[in-house]
Scaffold this active site. Structure first.
Site, PDB file in Angstrom:
ATOM      1  CB  CYS A   1     -19.380 -13.382  -3.906  1.00 48.65           C
ATOM      2  SG  CYS A   1     -18.009 -12.479  -3.143  1.00 48.65           S
TER       3      CYS A   1
ATOM      4  CB  CYS B   1     -17.914 -10.853   4.660  1.00 44.42           C
ATOM      5  SG  CYS B   1     -17.429 -12.087   3.423  1.00 44.42           S
TER       6      CYS B   1
ATOM      7  CG  ASP C   1      -2.066   0.978   1.124  1.00 45.81           C
ATOM      8  OD1 ASP C   1      -2.360   1.426   0.007  1.00 45.81           O
ATOM      9  OD2 ASP C   1      -2.650   1.317   2.169  1.00 45.81           O
TER      10      ASP C   1
END
Length: 355
Positions: free
Chosen positions: A192, A252, A138
């Protein structure tokens, strides 16, 4: 350039684990599909004020332009969840405590992950001789999640975070760009399915379609990347989230497999996992500088800290101590703080009137 056989990838994976990573995979540098998605996202203006997405041109999606000579990427994950996932829902919208994104409770991950990648690279170098590499976490224009997905470390979920079947999504991603001809691992399949839980629970409806995030609505963007006023339309939705937001991960279903890490670098510091809003708002600038040293929180600065906390206090349950803390900063010289404090006082007054 060094040489390495396919079987040696197993050794690199083992060394990655010994360096402190939870998984490692290997990817080529063909990111054409991801580049097309990025171009559409930018064209739609969904990146908000994050101009750095534009300034690097094609380097973000073309590793060999960022680091000439790059042939393959070693992608790694580093777990950071400090507590069980099922303990987190009750921390959201707490009437008096602040919620800080779990990744920011410990030490700054950027340097910690890059140092571990450096150790891994040096170990490889000791085995095969000098080779070209550069470590990222990052910290540069890198498409980390698409690279990790290509490396088989997981799939990019509808909330745009990387998910793995065995441990959910509570991990940092890092990578070594290398000039080694490493064979790619097979990518992971998307699991998913028909689930839309992350979309349904987002407090600001920032996931505007499966796999599409409007950063301008995202609480992480509003409280961290955004340096201006938090739009009034989103302030109540922030609740007690004063630095980032984890809702799409917390709810989730795959994160039922996530296990808390025992990594000391990412354990909570200064009691930030249970701190109350008033105490944090009462920090002086010197206290902020001391207590956020070596923390990702430092990047928003003291003014951003007060701005976010003022919104949190406005959303908190009515309490005389909350009002008192806000009133002490009502005439803060910074207009951004001043405006958010006044908004928070209005919210507290409305709650008092309903009592």
């Amino acid at each position: 350039m060094g040489t390495i056989s396919a079987i040696d990838k197993t050794t690199i994976r083992r060394w990655a684990k010994e360096a402190g990573f939870s998984s490692a995979g290997f990817a080529d540098i063909d990111l054409q599909a991801a580049e097309q998605r990025l171009v559409r996202w930018l064209a739609d203006g969904l990146h908000g004020s994050m101009a750095y997405f534009d300034t690097h041109g094609t380097k973000r999606a073309r590793p060999s332009e960022l680091v000439p000579g790059t042939l393959s990427v070693v992608s790694v994950t580093c777990d950071y969840l400090p507590e069980p996932n099922d303990a987190l829902p009750e921390r959201l919208d707490h009437p008096s405590r602040a919620y800080i994104s779990r990744y920011a409770l410990g030490r700054d991950y950027h340097k910690r992950v890059r140092r571990r990648l450096q150790r891994l690279a040096e170990r490889v170098q000791n085995a095969i001789g000098p080779f070209g590499y550069r470590a990222f976490c990052d910290s540069a224009p890198v498409l980390e999640k698409p690279l990790a997905a290509k490396a088989g470390l997981g799939w990019i979920g509808k909330h745009t975070n990387l998910i793995t079947k065995h441990k959910g999504s509570w991990f940092f991603i890092g990578e070594l760009y290398t000039d080694l001809p490493l064979a790619s691992d097979p990518p992971a399949a998307d699991h998913c399915g028909s689930c839309t839980r992350c979309i349904d629970v987002c407090p600001t409806d920032a996931i505007i379609a499966p796999y599409v995030l409007d950063a301008r609505r995202c609480i992480a963007y509003l409280t961290i990347e955004n340096r201006n006023a938090i739009p009034v339309e989103f302030r109540k939705a922030l609740g007690n989230r004063v630095f980032g937001c984890d809702d799409c991960q917390i709810f989730c279903p795959w994160n039922k497999f996530a296990a808390p890490t025992d990594d000391k670098d990412f354990q909570p510091r200064h009691g930030l996992d249970e701190a109350d809003l008033v105490s944090l708002f009462n920090w002086t600038e010197d206290e902020f500088d001391v207590r956020t040293q070596g923390s990702p929180i430092r990047r928003i600065g003291y003014v951003g800290w007060l701005r976010n906390l003022a919104v949190g206090l406005g959303n908190a349950a009515y309490c005389a101590s909350v009002v008192d803390a806000l009133q002490r900063r009502q005439h803060h010289p910074n207009e951004l703080v001043h405006e958010h404090v006044n908004w928070a006082l209005e919210q507290q007054q409305e709650k008092k009137n309903r009592v």
